[in-house]
Design an enzyme around this catalytic site. Structure first.
Site, PDB file in Angstrom:
ATOM      1  N   LYS A 205       0.286  -0.052  -2.396  1.00 19.73           N
ATOM      2  CA  LYS A 205       0.531   0.935  -3.450  1.00 19.73           C
ATOM      3  C   LYS A 205       0.445   2.354  -2.905  1.00 19.73           C
ATOM      4  O   LYS A 205       1.314   3.199  -3.166  1.00 19.73           O
ATOM      5  CB  LYS A 205      -0.466   0.732  -4.591  1.00 19.73           C
ATOM      6  CG  LYS A 205      -0.159   1.550  -5.840  1.00 19.73           C
ATOM      7  CD  LYS A 205      -0.865   2.877  -5.904  1.00 19.73           C
ATOM      8  CE  LYS A 205      -2.349   2.729  -6.147  1.00 19.73           C
ATOM      9  NZ  LYS A 205      -3.026   4.041  -6.403  1.00 19.73           N
TER      10      LYS A 205
ATOM     11  N   ASP B 241       0.596  -0.153  -9.743  1.00 13.41           N
ATOM     12  CA  ASP B 241      -0.820   0.088 -10.018  1.00 13.41           C
ATOM     13  C   ASP B 241      -1.191  -0.561 -11.350  1.00 13.41           C
ATOM     14  O   ASP B 241      -0.401  -1.328 -11.908  1.00 13.41           O
ATOM     15  CB  ASP B 241      -1.128   1.588 -10.020  1.00 13.41           C
ATOM     16  CG  ASP B 241      -0.433   2.333 -11.153  1.00 13.41           C
ATOM     17  OD1 ASP B 241       0.275   1.690 -11.966  1.00 13.41           O
ATOM     18  OD2 ASP B 241      -0.599   3.566 -11.239  1.00 13.41           O
TER      19      ASP B 241
END
Length: 211
Positions: free
Chosen positions: A120, A138
């Site tokens: 991420k 996320d």
């Protein structure tokens, strides 16, 4: 599904504009990657408060690489998980100086090999600083994409795969930010603002919970 998806994106554009922003403040790639690391399990608003002074104190890779761990921990304390974050930032900067000529790599596979950088974090960095197509996943993306029926998965890499298949590659970054902002300000984890939402009729979560 295509027309439903475009209706949702049109609504996001209405809410957040044509170019939704990363809400972290930074002026160069080093500040960007540090801010993203600090943002884990922390709000962007809090990170921006911390980095306002942090970026004045630590301006180069060398500043971080030679930083005293306990002092850096104090500097970033309010972002949470300060020990791991401080350790990772110092290790990252040392690694970049020793092995990468001080330059962050330009692809996810190389970035995730560096200390403190997961998939991420790497993806957010690439779309924010390099213009490289990526679709970071996320907690907001996991929640919203499931509620809207973009995916049925909980695993971030499977969700990333599903979302990349839904949208044009050139728009991955933009749609990531749309979904994050929607999750941050509207489609909340607790008490989502369903009564204010114009896409109730397209939302699996609302349809399930309103019956």
């Amino acid at each position: 599904m295509y027309y439903i998806r475009m209706e949702l994106i049109s609504y996001f554009r209405e809410l957040f504009g044509e170019d939704p922003p990363l809400e972290l403040n930074f002026s160069n790639e080093l500040e960007c990657i540090v801010a993203i690391i600090l943002s884990a399990q922390c709000t962007d608003k809090r990170v921006n408060i911390v980095t306002k002074d942090l970026f004045k104190k630590y301006k180069t890779l060398e500043d971080y690489a030679t930083a005293d761990l306990e002092e850096l921990e104090k500097d970033i304390y309010s972002t949470g998980f300060y020990h791991n974050k401080a350790t990772n930032i110092i290790s990252l900067c040392k690694n970049l100086l020793e092995n990468h000529n001080g330059v962050l790599p330009n692809n996810i596979d190389e970035l995730v090999k560096l200390p403190g950088i997961g998939r991420k974090t790497a993806s957010v960095f690439l779309i924010s600083c390099r213009g490289v197509p990526a679709f970071p996943v996320d907690t907001h993306v996991i929640r919203v994409s499931n509620r809207l029926g973009f995916t049925k998965h909980k695993d971030p890499e499977k969700i990333e795969r599903d979302l990349k298949a839904l949208f044009d590659e050139k728009d991955w970054g933009k749609h990531h930010f749309y979904i994050v902002l929607f999750g941050r300000y509207h489609c909340l984890a607790k008490n989502p603002k369903c009564n204010e939402c114009k896409i109730q009729n397209r939302c699996c979560y609302f349809q399930h919970n309103s019956t």
